[in-house]
Design a protein around this motif. Structure first.
Motif, PDB file in Angstrom:
ATOM      1  N   ARG A   1       0.816  -1.217   0.000  1.00 31.80           N
ATOM      2  CA  ARG A   1       0.000   0.000   0.000  1.00 31.80           C
ATOM      3  C   ARG A   1       0.852   1.271   0.000  1.00 31.80           C
ATOM      4  O   ARG A   1       0.338   2.370  -0.235  1.00 31.80           O
ATOM      5  CB  ARG A   1      -0.943   0.008   1.208  1.00 31.80           C
ATOM      6  N   ILE A   2       2.150   1.146   0.246  1.00 36.34           N
ATOM      7  CA  ILE A   2       3.054   2.298   0.138  1.00 36.34           C
ATOM      8  C   ILE A   2       2.942   2.920  -1.251  1.00 36.34           C
ATOM      9  O   ILE A   2       3.090   4.133  -1.439  1.00 36.34           O
ATOM     10  CB  ILE A   2       4.508   1.862   0.401  1.00 36.34           C
ATOM     11  N   GLY A   3       2.645   2.092  -2.266  1.00 37.29           N
ATOM     12  CA  GLY A   3       2.527   2.600  -3.631  1.00 37.29           C
ATOM     13  C   GLY A   3       1.427   3.632  -3.790  1.00 37.29           C
ATOM     14  O   GLY A   3       1.556   4.560  -4.597  1.00 37.29           O
ATOM     15  N   ARG A   4       0.350   3.469  -3.032  1.00 41.28           N
ATOM     16  CA  ARG A   4      -0.746   4.448  -3.058  1.00 41.28           C
ATOM     17  C   ARG A   4      -1.501   4.320  -1.751  1.00 41.28           C
ATOM     18  O   ARG A   4      -2.249   3.364  -1.544  1.00 41.28           O
ATOM     19  CB  ARG A   4      -1.661   4.218  -4.258  1.00 41.28           C
ATOM     20  N   LYS A   5      -1.291   5.266  -0.861  1.00 37.59           N
ATOM     21  CA  LYS A   5      -1.755   5.139   0.522  1.00 37.59           C
ATOM     22  C   LYS A   5      -3.269   5.058   0.652  1.00 37.59           C
ATOM     23  O   LYS A   5      -3.788   4.507   1.614  1.00 37.59           O
ATOM     24  CB  LYS A   5      -1.242   6.307   1.368  1.00 37.59           C
ATOM     25  N   ASP A   6      -4.003   5.626  -0.307  1.00 37.27           N
ATOM     26  CA  ASP A   6      -5.461   5.626  -0.193  1.00 37.27           C
ATOM     27  C   ASP A   6      -6.109   4.430  -0.893  1.00 37.27           C
ATOM     28  O   ASP A   6      -7.330   4.374  -1.047  1.00 37.27           O
ATOM     29  CB  ASP A   6      -6.044   6.925  -0.749  1.00 37.27           C
ATOM     30  N   ALA A   7      -5.304   3.460  -1.329  1.00 34.29           N
ATOM     31  CA  ALA A   7      -5.835   2.305  -2.041  1.00 34.29           C
ATOM     32  C   ALA A   7      -6.627   1.401  -1.106  1.00 34.29           C
ATOM     33  O   ALA A   7      -6.290   1.226   0.069  1.00 34.29           O
ATOM     34  CB  ALA A   7      -4.688   1.518  -2.675  1.00 34.29           C
ATOM     35  N   THR A   8      -7.690   0.805  -1.637  1.00 36.42           N
ATOM     36  CA  THR A   8      -8.485  -0.147  -0.857  1.00 36.42           C
ATOM     37  C   THR A   8      -7.773  -1.495  -0.821  1.00 36.42           C
ATOM     38  O   THR A   8      -6.848  -1.756  -1.604  1.00 36.42           O
ATOM     39  CB  THR A   8      -9.871  -0.331  -1.489  1.00 36.42           C
ATOM     40  N   ASP A   9      -8.219  -2.387   0.080  1.00 34.33           N
ATOM     41  CA  ASP A   9      -7.624  -3.717   0.159  1.00 34.33           C
ATOM     42  C   ASP A   9      -7.791  -4.462  -1.159  1.00 34.33           C
ATOM     43  O   ASP A   9      -6.873  -5.182  -1.594  1.00 34.33           O
ATOM     44  CB  ASP A   9      -8.285  -4.519   1.284  1.00 34.33           C
ATOM     45  N   GLU A  10      -8.921  -4.278  -1.816  1.00 32.33           N
ATOM     46  CA  GLU A  10      -9.169  -4.968  -3.088  1.00 32.33           C
ATOM     47  C   GLU A  10      -8.171  -4.493  -4.149  1.00 32.33           C
ATOM     48  O   GLU A  10      -7.651  -5.310  -4.929  1.00 32.33           O
ATOM     49  CB  GLU A  10     -10.605  -4.705  -3.562  1.00 32.33           C
ATOM     50  N   GLU A  11      -7.888  -3.196  -4.180  1.00 28.68           N
ATOM     51  CA  GLU A  11      -6.929  -2.663  -5.151  1.00 28.68           C
ATOM     52  C   GLU A  11      -5.512  -3.161  -4.861  1.00 28.68           C
ATOM     53  O   GLU A  11      -4.745  -3.468  -5.776  1.00 28.68           O
ATOM     54  CB  GLU A  11      -6.971  -1.136  -5.139  1.00 28.68           C
ATOM     55  N   VAL A  12      -5.176  -3.223  -3.581  1.00 27.90           N
ATOM     56  CA  VAL A  12      -3.857  -3.732  -3.192  1.00 27.90           C
ATOM     57  C   VAL A  12      -3.704  -5.193  -3.602  1.00 27.90           C
ATOM     58  O   VAL A  12      -2.672  -5.604  -4.161  1.00 27.90           O
ATOM     59  CB  VAL A  12      -3.636  -3.568  -1.673  1.00 27.90           C
ATOM     60  N   LEU A  13      -4.726  -5.999  -3.338  1.00 30.23           N
ATOM     61  CA  LEU A  13      -4.676  -7.423  -3.681  1.00 30.23           C
ATOM     62  C   LEU A  13      -4.597  -7.625  -5.193  1.00 30.23           C
ATOM     63  O   LEU A  13      -3.884  -8.517  -5.675  1.00 30.23           O
ATOM     64  CB  LEU A  13      -5.904  -8.135  -3.113  1.00 30.23           C
ATOM     65  N   ALA A  14      -5.304  -6.794  -5.944  1.00 29.89           N
ATOM     66  CA  ALA A  14      -5.256  -6.904  -7.409  1.00 29.89           C
ATOM     67  C   ALA A  14      -3.848  -6.617  -7.921  1.00 29.89           C
ATOM     68  O   ALA A  14      -3.330  -7.344  -8.785  1.00 29.89           O
ATOM     69  CB  ALA A  14      -6.258  -5.934  -8.029  1.00 29.89           C
ATOM     70  N   ALA A  15      -3.201  -5.574  -7.378  1.00 32.88           N
ATOM     71  CA  ALA A  15      -1.825  -5.248  -7.771  1.00 32.88           C
ATOM     72  C   ALA A  15      -0.869  -6.362  -7.355  1.00 32.88           C
ATOM     73  O   ALA A  15       0.064  -6.713  -8.093  1.00 32.88           O
ATOM     74  CB  ALA A  15      -1.405  -3.919  -7.137  1.00 32.88           C
TER      75      ALA A  15
END
Length: 577
Positions: A428-442
């Motif tokens: 999540r350091i890549g984008r602090k406001d990302a949701t868990d779903e977005e983090v998991l997709a990345a």
């Protein structure tokens, strides 16, 4: 005056104002402590005149209550104006230092190591906190209160006033004239302490190498020498300070003797009454107490000069500024006759010109020390160039605020930095406001799920300091997942697969292929097969662009790139025996 205080003690404007208030409160406290002497003088005067009436008794009782109340009140203001205000200012100072470090060019960090900067933020701040809470206010307060009391003494008897006060300038001069000596002691002490801290940090970071080479005992012996040297410097500094402070205290004590001597002569001569003589003896004995502390405080303040110099070095360093709004048209990266040298004077780039087009992969290759990594760092404005121009979509990067510019870049380094946190939060350091779903997709795009799902707590598993619980390939995949999550239009790859095994390299190359689609890609690699599919190759040698073109064109040219490709082919055929 406020600006001078800010500079002298590395303060914010509010901190400088609070220091002035604290000094005034210290002066008022010292004056309040002198008030009982005035009551005692009047009481003795009444007793010598025949006794104390009932009304005068009430006056003295009320006076005692008022004195106690004033002492309590001024002490409360003094505590808040010095200690509490200083603690708040220390917090502000540390935040200001950290904020400054965040905004100054990375070239500054090439001159400093971690132990030195940590010492400035932690140890130097602590030294100044002690100085400003215990020494500065007390010193300035003592000087102010002494001036007030000295002026009042001249109204009683100028001869005894001179006898009491002549020692003051001499005592302070003794300590003040020792400034250069004490500053020298202080600088050597700070230097010894930083060297020791560097040694401890290096020992912890390289324990594996030391143990594998049976070098632990030799290294620890050298570290022990550094510890003893720190102790030696501390003793010398304390002794050096004590010599001047004790000498000044001895001079100060002569004031009591001269008051007694001059007062006795005047008393015998009949030009002085007993009550005034008694008053001066009483006041002088109380006057010198805060001044003895003031001399020690002055010496302590002088000793903080080196700490303040180190802190001001950070606070005075120019920051990288610029526009907070992007104005680029596309994401072509253009180097136009760029020259750059590090602070050491070593010229890295002399005259570099090339274009990395959007939607293409531009590879930087060449001999070690040719400037490949420097070019990638300059493109992201980690440093500012000395001459020439670097643009992104026609926008001069030197005119853009670094944090704003970084929104265009995703960077995957060979050396990955991870935090003592979970896999999820590290991505999540890549984008602090990302949701868990977005983090998991990345994470899945970077193949992180292949190992994360096998861990006891899966995505919420703590990976330890700098990812010590993971392998090199696993750490690299987290770095790539960050880049996926950020989804910036420009991707910088710096030897992202250089130290990986074949299995991890294949998985990461697959992830990178997905990451770089339709982006401006600048890749640094030593392995020629890694860049064989690049759209353009820029060969850097001796700080200039030696060759540029497609891989096929450079192979036909039979220059530096072709020679490097042949050498690597030969090395791949090498076997033991």
């Amino acid at each position: 005056m406020i600006k001078k205080l800010q500079r002298r003690f590395a303060l914010s404007r509010k901190g400088a104002v609070d220091m002035i208030k604290g000094s005034l409160f210290c002066a008022l406290q010292n004056v309040a402590f002198m008030l009982p002497a005035g009551l005692l003088y009047n009481l003795v005067s009444d007793l010598m005149d025949g006794g104390v009436s009932r009304s005068r008794t009430a006056f003295y009782l009320l006076g005692c209550v008022i004195c106690a109340a004033l002492i309590l009140l001024t002490t409360w203001f003094q505590y808040n104006g010095t200690y509490l205000a200083t603690y708040l200012e220390t917090g502000v100072r540390r935040i200001n230092l950290a904020e400054r470090l965040r905004r100054i060019p990375l070239s500054f960090f090439g001159k400093k190591d971690l132990a030195d900067l940590t010492s400035s933020i932690m140890n130097d701040c602590t030294v100044l906190e002690t100085s400003q809470s215990h020494f500065v206010g007390a010193l300035l307060g003592s000087i102010l209160s002494t001036v007030l009391i000295a002026v009042s003494l001249f109204f009683f008897d100028w001869r005894l006033a001179l006898a009491a006060l002549w020692v003051l300038p001499i005592s302070f001069a003794v300590v003040a004239l020792s400034a250069k000596v004490q500053q020298g002691f202080s600088r050597r002490s700070v230097k010894a302490r930083v060297a020791y801290e560097e040694g401890v940090q290096e020992c912890m970071e390289t324990m594996g190498d030391l143990r594998s080479n049976n070098a632990e005992q030799a290294y620890l012996a050298k570290l022990d020498e550094k510890v003893r040297y720190v102790e030696k410097r501390a003793i010398i500094s304390e002794l050096g300070t004590a010599v001047f402070v004790v000498s000044a205290d001895m001079v100060l004590k002569l004031g009591i003797a001269t008051v007694a001597l001059v007062g006795s002569v005047l008393l015998i001569d009949g030009s002085l009454d007993v009550l005034t003589f008694f008053l001066f003896l009483l006041v002088v004995s109380r006057l010198y107490d805060p001044l003895e502390g003031a001399l020690q405080n002055l010496a302590a303040i002088i000793a903080t000069s080196s700490n303040i110099e180190r802190m001001n070095e950070i606070l005075d360093h120019p920051i990288q500024g610029g526009e907070s709004r992007l104005s680029n048209d596309g994401c072509d990266i253009v180097f136009d006759r760029v020259g750059f040298a590090y602070n050491t004077g070593e010229t890295v780039l002399k005259d570099v010109s090339f274009t990395a087009k959007q939607g293409e992969v531009t590879a930087l290759v060449g001999p070690s020390g040719g400037g490949k990594t420097t070019v990638s760092r300059l493109a992201a404005r980690f440093w500012d160039i000395d001459r020439g121009r670097i643009t992104v979509g026609g926008m001069d990067v030197s005119k853009v605020e670094p944090e704003t510019l970084m929104s265009l870049y995703s960077i995957v380094f060979q050396d990955v930095t991870l935090f003592d946190n979970t896999i999820l939060e590290n991505i999540r350091i890549g984008r602090k406001d990302a949701t868990d779903e977005e983090v998991l997709a990345a994470a899945r795009l970077a193949n992180v799920d292949e190992f994360a799902e096998k861990l006891p707590e899966k995505w919420n598993s703590n990976i330890g300091e700098n990812g010590c619980a993971l392998s090199g390939g696993e750490r690299q995949r987290i770095s790539i997942a960050r880049a996926f999550l950020k989804d910036a239009p420009i991707v910088l790859l710096d030897e992202a697969t250089a130290s990986l095994d074949v299995e991890n390299e294949t998985a990461i190359q697959s992830a990178l292929s997905r990451l770089i689609k339709n982006k401006t890609v600048l890749v640094i690699a030593h392995r020629m097969r890694t860049v064989a599919g690049a759209d353009k190759i820029v060969v850097l040698a001796d700080g200039v662009v030696a060759e540029a073109g497609t891989p096929e064109e450079l192979l036909r040219k039979d220059g530096i790139y072709a020679r490097m490709a042949r050498l690597q082919t030969e090395s791949q055929n090498w076997t033991l025996g």
